[in-house]
Design an enzyme around this catalytic site. Structure first.
Site, PDB file in Angstrom:
ATOM      1  N   ASP A 162       8.797   4.228   5.160  1.00 51.04           N
ATOM      2  CA  ASP A 162       8.623   3.476   3.923  1.00 51.04           C
ATOM      3  C   ASP A 162       8.662   1.977   4.254  1.00 51.04           C
ATOM      4  O   ASP A 162       9.143   1.579   5.317  1.00 51.04           O
ATOM      5  CB  ASP A 162       9.739   3.869   2.959  1.00 51.04           C
ATOM      6  CG  ASP A 162       9.740   3.050   1.687  1.00 51.04           C
ATOM      7  OD1 ASP A 162       8.655   2.839   1.111  1.00 51.04           O
ATOM      8  OD2 ASP A 162      10.829   2.608   1.286  1.00 51.04           O
ATOM      9  N   ASP A 222       9.231  -1.181   1.575  1.00 49.39           N
ATOM     10  CA  ASP A 222      10.249  -1.936   0.837  1.00 49.39           C
ATOM     11  C   ASP A 222      11.586  -1.198   0.852  1.00 49.39           C
ATOM     12  O   ASP A 222      11.662  -0.017   0.505  1.00 49.39           O
ATOM     13  CB  ASP A 222       9.804  -2.145  -0.614  1.00 49.39           C
ATOM     14  CG  ASP A 222       8.591  -3.051  -0.705  1.00 49.39           C
ATOM     15  OD1 ASP A 222       8.760  -4.272  -0.650  1.00 49.39           O
ATOM     16  OD2 ASP A 222       7.473  -2.506  -0.833  1.00 49.39           O
ATOM     17  N   ASP A 243      14.239   4.804   1.525  1.00 46.00           N
ATOM     18  CA  ASP A 243      15.453   4.444   0.787  1.00 46.00           C
ATOM     19  C   ASP A 243      15.457   4.883  -0.670  1.00 46.00           C
ATOM     20  O   ASP A 243      16.500   4.870  -1.319  1.00 46.00           O
ATOM     21  CB  ASP A 243      15.641   2.924   0.814  1.00 46.00           C
ATOM     22  CG  ASP A 243      14.605   2.212  -0.046  1.00 46.00           C
ATOM     23  OD1 ASP A 243      13.394   2.431   0.169  1.00 46.00           O
ATOM     24  OD2 ASP A 243      14.989   1.438  -0.942  1.00 46.00           O
TER      25      ASP A 243
END
Length: 240
Positions: free
Chosen positions: A17, A19, A194
């Site tokens: 991922d 961001d 996240d």
């Protein structure tokens, strides 16, 4: 959650991922910058042939290209929660529905009444960010849910944001699609992320013989391992 062992990187394909994983989350999404150290790290991973490297993001490929620079052409990139991807100069994406323009207009009307709420325009989605206006969370989610039903769009919740996007894809779909192609076939998928949007990627990686790594505080998750933040992610990847 246990720290991921470095031998996970052996014969692995990495799905990462952007961001909150490779770069820190900030209040203004458009201000995120992929620094030179990150670009160098991705280049080293490619040179060391750690399977293959893919950045899988809710951002569009156009946004990732702008932030990552030329290195984005050397890795697999899946944007818009799996709705679009590019690898080895082969690009695929759906048709952007006109309804997203109407959703974006409605989001901007709402944001004008809620100071601190930001509207993010994406290639195949539109998002409301309320990190700077947490009191607007309930109203933001309500308007997104209503518009999603009205226009047949998928509602995607994330860190202090809600997004409407083209349905039929997610980060699990992206992982399975790329793992079905050489040279990822036969490698172990490791998905690092996240957010709630990364959970389908964790599930897909696990079902394909790999695992997920959750970045940030522990929570209910399909990931097996954990890393504290983007700095820890970069340090772990640097051990490859």
């Amino acid at each position: 959650m246990p720290f991921p062992p470095t031998d996970l990187l052996t014969n692995a394909s990495l799905f990462i991922d952007f961001d909150g994983t490779l770069v820190d989350l900030i209040d203004q999404p458009d201000d995120v910058i992929a620094d030179e150290a990150l670009r160098d790290l991705l280049a080293r991973l490619i040179a060391r042939k750690v399977g293959s490297v893919a950045v899988v993001s809710g951002r569009s490929i156009a946004q990732l290209d702008a932030m990552l620079g030329p290195i984005a052409r050397s890795i697999a990139v899946s944007g818009s929660h799996g709705a679009e991807y590019r690898w080895n100069d082969i690009t695929a994406h759906p048709i952007r529905p006109d309804s997203l323009d109407r959703v974006e207009d409605a989001f901007r009307v709402f944001a004008a009444t809620a100071p601190g709420v930001l509207v993010e325009s994406k290639s195949f989605g539109a998002a409301l960010h309320y990190r700077r206006a947490p009191d607007a969370a309930v109203a933001a989610r309500k308007i997104a849910a209503s518009l999603g039903v009205r226009f047949g769009l998928a509602v995607q919740h994330g860190h202090m944001m809600v997004e409407l996007r083209v349905p039929g894809s997610d980060k699990g779909v992206a992982t399975r699609r790329l793992m079905a192609q050489a040279p990822m076939i036969g490698t172990r998928p490791i998905f690092i992320g996240d957010d709630l949007t990364d959970e389908p990627g964790f599930i897909a990686a696990t079902e394909l013989g790999g695992c997920g790594i959750l970045v940030g505080p522990p929570r209910a998750t399909a990931a097996r391992y954990g890393l504290s933040d983007s700095t820890a992610v970069r340090a772990w990847l640097a051990t490859a």
